[in-house]
Design a protein around this motif. Structure first.
Motif: not given
Length: 107
Positions: A93-107
């Motif tokens: 979290p301090c030095s890495g480059i983040r990619a797209a996230e996995a997003i979970i929402f209630l169906a």
């Protein structure tokens, strides 16, 4: 024969063949499969939903389930002691480059 309207500015429909429609449908399905891959890294099994990965009888306590970036419409019940890791789980979290996230929402 299927019809495709390429842009709203055209007043006519462009006829396309059924083969083209099937090819476009196949491309969309392959893209969805690539974007929504859930894998148990201990067994190597691949799933279409997070819940099916948890519920599988081969998924045991202590296993790790990875979830690729994407949007998941699920009501998840975690009934086993498993780790569920998203696409940024191993990013510093301090030095890495983040990619797209996995997003979970209630169906």
């Amino acid at each position: 024969m299927a019809y495709l309207q390429p842009t709203p500015c055209f007043n006519y429909l462009l006829p396309i063949s059924k083969k083209m429609v099937y090819a476009l449908f196949f491309i969309v399905l392959v893209q969805m499969k690539i974007q929504a891959q859930i894998k148990n890294i201990n067994t190597g099994n691949i799933y279409t939903t997070i819940q099916s990965a948890i519920d599988d009888v081969t998924t045991l306590d202590g296993h790790t389930i990875t979830v690729l970036a994407g949007v998941y419409a699920e009501n998840i019940v975690v009934s086993k002691s498993v780790s569920i890791l998203g696409p940024n789980a191993n990013v510093d979290p301090c030095s890495g480059i983040r990619a797209a996230e996995a997003i979970i929402f209630l169906a």
